[in-house]
Design a protein around this motif. Structure first.
Motif, short mmCIF file in Angstrom:
data_model
loop_
_atom_site.label_atom_id
_atom_site.label_comp_id
_atom_site.label_asym_id
_atom_site.label_seq_id
_atom_site.Cartn_x
_atom_site.Cartn_y
_atom_site.Cartn_z
N ALA A 186 -5.92 4.28 -10.43
CA ALA A 186 -6.46 4.13 -9.08
C ALA A 186 -7.71 4.97 -8.86
CB ALA A 186 -5.38 4.48 -8.06
N SER B 202 3.60 2.78 -6.72
CA SER B 202 3.72 4.22 -6.43
C SER B 202 5.15 4.58 -6.06
CB SER B 202 2.79 4.59 -5.27
OG SER B 202 3.00 5.91 -4.86
N THR C 65 -4.10 6.10 -4.98
CA THR C 65 -3.49 4.76 -4.94
C THR C 65 -3.66 4.15 -3.54
OG1 THR C 65 -1.93 5.55 -6.60
CG2 THR C 65 -1.40 3.46 -5.53
#
Ligand code: M6R
Length: 365
Positions: free
Chosen positions: A84, A104, A112
């Motif tokens: 990310a 996540s 993220t």
């Protein structure tokens, strides 16, 4: 509460059969997946997806890397996976009808979350959060959600969150295969394999005793190599990350075929080489890579299928796992690697649940 366990990490490793069963609850039919889990119009909207982009960090990123092998092979859709922190700062080219998947455990990882927000301005078809925390920012902000039901994960090293992410991703792959009318036998085989996973994982946990025996030699080393092929290459990466994170031993993972392109120069009697060797179509290739290691005096530790014919030269340690259906094999082979890092960390006396310099949730950049 750690209950009977010495560390949260060990408790969480042992919770995996239940965590996987909980994650799957209500998501599978007899021989198909229940796409309605994603929402009322999922079935029709899933059909529109022609591409997948996955973003995540750390262990969650490794789950994404495994999923790429599954999605491209089983659902026939092109899939790209990126950390990310890189994705969010570059101009991405998004093909038409692409689904963004953000993975996540916490749903609060800064990069993220920022990647998801960035993606929302890039013309994706939709976004999906695969997450372990129902009320997290990631889950709130994504269009669709698939919750892993691992329960709270306290140990900084991610264990049950990872295997349940893989379960969710294999479920998603099967859903995409199903709406795209891919081979029904493959879909029902995945469903069967997913249902059988909790028991299989339970069985593999018994390897702990053997792993404990080899931890002492391992703990005296300063470096280690992890090798795998296909979807087990990211599993090797995850094994190396676990070892670094909690035992502070430098570890690197390589796709076994890359060995000759550099890392073989590092191999000598001080370099343990851990291989992930399920009985799949790549076993023969892996076997010849392992012979290279052996020829240079490297200490081999093979996590291999009981049916695999690995030629076991002197000095190799061989730990057998039960035969598993190919799709779920990356999930099953994760467990011994988690146990290995745990047992090595115990010998080294590190702070297993709270390794130095690390936080459970990285909410700042
Ligand atoms: O909560 P997340 O899954 O977004 O966390 C991502 C990483 O920070 C996390 O997986 C980290 O790599 C773990 N400590 C690895 O065990």
């Amino acid at each position: 509460d750690k209950g009977e366990y010495r560390h949260f990490m060990l408790k969480e490793i042992h919770e995996q059969p239940a965590a996987i069963a909980n994650t799957l609850e209500g998501t599978l039919g007899e021989d198909h997946v229940l796409t309605a889990v994603l929402g009322p119009e999922a079935e029709t909207r899933l059909k529109d997806i022609q591409n997948i982009h996955i973003v995540a960090c750390g262990t969650s990123y490794h789950a994404g890397l495994v999923a790429r092998y599954w999605i491209e092979e089983q659902a026939g859709l092109p899939c790209q996976v990126e950390v990310a922190s890189e994705y969010r700062y570059r101009q991405v080219a998004v093909p038409a009808n692409t689904l963004l998947i953000a993975i996540s455990q916490s749903g609060e990882t800064a990069d993220t979350l920022a990647a998801l927000r960035y993606a929302k301005q890039q013309g994706y078809l939709a976004s999906l959060a695969i997450c372990n925390v129902a009320g997290s920012s990631l889950v709130r902000e994504a269009d669709w959600r698939l919750l892993t039901k691992a329960g709270p994960e306290i140990g900084v090293a991610s264990t049950k969150a990872f295997t349940t992410q893989l379960v969710a991703l294999l479920w998603m792959t099967t859903a995409l295969a199903q709406v795209n009318d891919r081979a029904p036998e493959m879909i029902s085989a995945n469903v069967r394999a997913l249902k059988g996973l909790p028991r299989l994982v339970e069985k593999v946990l018994h390897l702990d005793q053997h792993i404990e025996e080899l931890a002492a030699t391992f703990a005296s080393k300063h470096h280690a190599l992890f090798l795998g092929r296909g979807p087990h290459y990211p599993i090797a990466m995850e094994g190396a990350l676990k070892l670094k994170e909690i035992s502070y031993i430098h570890a690197e993972a390589y796709a076994a075929g890359e060995l000759k392109h550099g890392p073989l120069a590092l191999v000598d009697e001080n370099m343990p080489v851990v291989s992930v060797a399920p009985s799949d179509s790549l076993l023969e290739k892996l076997n010849s890579n392992l012979q290279e290691v052996r020829a240079r005096g490297g200490q081999l530790i093979n996590f291999a299928c009981e049916r695999a014919e690995l030629d076991n030269g002197e000095g190799s340690i061989h730990l057998s796992l039960p035969w598993v259906y190919e799709s779920v094999s990356p999930i099953v082979y994760t467990l011994p690697l988690q146990l290995l890092s745990y047992r090595v960390a115990l010998v080294k006396g590190t702070d297993v649940d709270k390794p130095r310099n690390l936080a459970k949730s990285v909410t700042v950049e």
